[in-house]
Design a protein around this motif. Sequence first.
Motif, PDB file in Angstrom:
ATOM      1  N   UNK A 254       0.817  -1.211   0.000  1.00  0.00           N
ATOM      2  CA  UNK A 254       0.000   0.000   0.000  1.00  0.00           C
ATOM      3  C   UNK A 254       0.845   1.251   0.000  1.00  0.00           C
ATOM      4  N   UNK A 255       0.247   2.364  -0.365  1.00  0.00           N
ATOM      5  CA  UNK A 255       0.961   3.634  -0.434  1.00  0.00           C
ATOM      6  C   UNK A 255       0.053   4.729  -0.937  1.00  0.00           C
ATOM      7  N   UNK A 256       0.640   5.791  -1.468  1.00  0.00           N
ATOM      8  CA  UNK A 256      -0.110   6.966  -1.905  1.00  0.00           C
ATOM      9  C   UNK A 256      -0.373   6.989  -3.411  1.00  0.00           C
ATOM     10  N   UNK A 257       0.172   6.029  -4.157  1.00  0.00           N
ATOM     11  CA  UNK A 257       0.024   6.045  -5.615  1.00  0.00           C
ATOM     12  C   UNK A 257      -1.352   5.537  -6.026  1.00  0.00           C
ATOM     13  N   UNK A 258      -1.793   5.939  -7.199  1.00  0.00           N
ATOM     14  CA  UNK A 258      -3.031   5.406  -7.761  1.00  0.00           C
ATOM     15  C   UNK A 258      -2.837   5.127  -9.245  1.00  0.00           C
ATOM     16  N   UNK A 259      -3.684   4.278  -9.788  1.00  0.00           N
ATOM     17  CA  UNK A 259      -3.586   3.837 -11.181  1.00  0.00           C
ATOM     18  C   UNK A 259      -4.985   3.791 -11.760  1.00  0.00           C
ATOM     19  N   UNK A 260      -5.115   4.176 -13.011  1.00  0.00           N
ATOM     20  CA  UNK A 260      -6.417   4.162 -13.670  1.00  0.00           C
ATOM     21  C   UNK A 260      -6.242   3.632 -15.084  1.00  0.00           C
ATOM     22  N   UNK A 261      -7.056   2.668 -15.463  1.00  0.00           N
ATOM     23  CA  UNK A 261      -7.039   2.103 -16.805  1.00  0.00           C
ATOM     24  C   UNK A 261      -8.431   2.295 -17.375  1.00  0.00           C
ATOM     25  N   UNK A 262      -8.565   3.164 -18.361  1.00  0.00           N
ATOM     26  CA  UNK A 262      -9.888   3.490 -18.890  1.00  0.00           C
ATOM     27  C   UNK A 262      -9.990   3.246 -20.385  1.00  0.00           C
ATOM     28  N   UNK A 263     -11.184   2.990 -20.840  1.00  0.00           N
ATOM     29  CA  UNK A 263     -11.466   2.788 -22.268  1.00  0.00           C
ATOM     30  C   UNK A 263     -12.750   3.533 -22.592  1.00  0.00           C
ATOM     31  N   UNK A 264     -12.804   4.170 -23.743  1.00  0.00           N
ATOM     32  CA  UNK A 264     -14.052   4.789 -24.171  1.00  0.00           C
ATOM     33  C   UNK A 264     -14.385   4.336 -25.589  1.00  0.00           C
ATOM     34  N   UNK A 265     -15.656   4.293 -25.885  1.00  0.00           N
ATOM     35  CA  UNK A 265     -16.145   3.984 -27.232  1.00  0.00           C
ATOM     36  C   UNK A 265     -17.122   5.072 -27.617  1.00  0.00           C
ATOM     37  N   UNK A 266     -16.984   5.633 -28.803  1.00  0.00           N
ATOM     38  CA  UNK A 266     -17.870   6.716 -29.233  1.00  0.00           C
ATOM     39  C   UNK A 266     -18.176   6.560 -30.711  1.00  0.00           C
ATOM     40  N   UNK A 267     -19.410   6.857 -31.082  1.00  0.00           N
ATOM     41  CA  UNK A 267     -19.826   6.857 -32.486  1.00  0.00           C
ATOM     42  C   UNK A 267     -20.886   7.927 -32.658  1.00  0.00           C
ATOM     43  N   UNK A 268     -20.953   8.518 -33.817  1.00  0.00           N
ATOM     44  CA  UNK A 268     -21.972   9.523 -34.098  1.00  0.00           C
ATOM     45  C   UNK A 268     -22.230   9.591 -35.596  1.00  0.00           C
ATOM     46  N   UNK A 269     -23.383  10.157 -35.943  1.00  0.00           N
ATOM     47  CA  UNK A 269     -23.699  10.426 -37.343  1.00  0.00           C
ATOM     48  C   UNK A 269     -23.133  11.783 -37.701  1.00  0.00           C
ATOM     49  N   UNK A 270     -21.924  11.790 -38.229  1.00  0.00           N
ATOM     50  CA  UNK A 270     -21.239  13.043 -38.545  1.00  0.00           C
ATOM     51  C   UNK A 270     -21.370  13.346 -40.025  1.00  0.00           C
ATOM     52  N   UNK A 271     -21.604  14.605 -40.380  1.00  0.00           N
ATOM     53  CA  UNK A 271     -21.685  14.965 -41.799  1.00  0.00           C
ATOM     54  C   UNK A 271     -20.345  14.755 -42.488  1.00  0.00           C
ATOM     55  N   UNK A 272     -20.401  14.381 -43.752  1.00  0.00           N
ATOM     56  CA  UNK A 272     -19.171  14.205 -44.510  1.00  0.00           C
ATOM     57  C   UNK A 272     -18.485  15.554 -44.693  1.00  0.00           C
ATOM     58  N   UNK A 273     -17.155  15.594 -44.569  1.00  0.00           N
ATOM     59  CA  UNK A 273     -16.458  16.851 -44.810  1.00  0.00           C
ATOM     60  C   UNK A 273     -16.574  17.286 -46.264  1.00  0.00           C
ATOM     61  N   UNK A 274     -16.714  18.573 -46.479  1.00  0.00           N
ATOM     62  CA  UNK A 274     -16.811  19.096 -47.820  1.00  0.00           C
ATOM     63  C   UNK A 274     -15.481  18.900 -48.557  1.00  0.00           C
ATOM     64  N   UNK A 275     -15.503  18.433 -49.805  1.00  0.00           N
ATOM     65  CA  UNK A 275     -14.247  18.247 -50.540  1.00  0.00           C
ATOM     66  C   UNK A 275     -13.575  19.599 -50.805  1.00  0.00           C
ATOM     67  N   UNK A 276     -12.265  19.600 -50.672  1.00  0.00           N
ATOM     68  CA  UNK A 276     -11.507  20.834 -50.919  1.00  0.00           C
ATOM     69  C   UNK A 276     -11.234  20.990 -52.405  1.00  0.00           C
ATOM     70  N   UNK A 277     -11.227  22.233 -52.843  1.00  0.00           N
ATOM     71  CA  UNK A 277     -11.019  22.484 -54.258  1.00  0.00           C
ATOM     72  C   UNK A 277      -9.563  22.239 -54.639  1.00  0.00           C
TER      73      UNK A 277
END
Length: 277
Positions: A254-277
């Motif tokens: 035991x001691x004063x240290x801490x550890x965190x192992x995290x994972x996230x998952x994200x998805x969304x309906x994002x508009x397509x980027x406009x094509x550059x000229x």
Amino acid sequence: MSETVPSPPPDAARLQAPVARLLRPLVRLFVRSGITFPALADLLRELYVNVAEYDFALPGKEQTDSRVSLLTGIHRKEVRRLRGAGAPVSAVPAAVSRTSRIIARWLAAPEFTQADGRPRALPRAGEAEPSFEGLVASVTRDLRPRAVLDEWLDRGLVTVDAQERIVLAEAAFVPKGGGTQQLYYFGRNLHDHIAASVANILEEKPRFLERAVHYDGLSPDLARRLEARAREIAMAALQQANREAHAACETDPGGEARWNFGIYVYAEDAPRPEPTA
């Protein structure tokens, strides 16, 4: 022998765009929750003074109002009023602490898990085999197992099956929206993710693992399927990490240290980027 000179942090102008993107979902939450811009500005002012006072103090020198004002751009009169409040407190609510400890043991200890690693359905009491009462008692003697069971049933963390056994519900992994437990981990997990990212930017070599797999331009159906599969992979990784950490803690002094192992998952309906000229 030459010393390695740390790379300078990115300038403020280059940080504007990524910070704006980072803050946008938070601002949406603030507006929905009634945190107005003046209230947020007051909070940021206090945090700026607090960070400058404690995180940027010079070794062996007393931090002055003038230096805090110089670092933050906040008038010395305001600095003087706000200083000395102490570093922000990140206390773990008692209910969150005890719940997470009991669930972590249920998911990690061999006597409370099945061969495939899933949590066992537990009888309420009994000495011949692992029970819910035994699970609670193995973590704390300060709580009556029946009181914990009643609370967890009310919160939907457990259910009772046809054989009168206690079954850990999915709600134990996904806290209810806006509840004390979810808000605590909202602050803790986002803090640690951002802290890891900031450390990787400010230090010469990236210190923390921070990676993501991402694909754009997908059909909504494929995005949903990938999200579901990612959840399965993530839960398996989290449960494995929890089992190994739990086993290691059995012999750790035991001691004063801490550890965190995290994972996230994200998805969304994002508009397509406009094509550059």
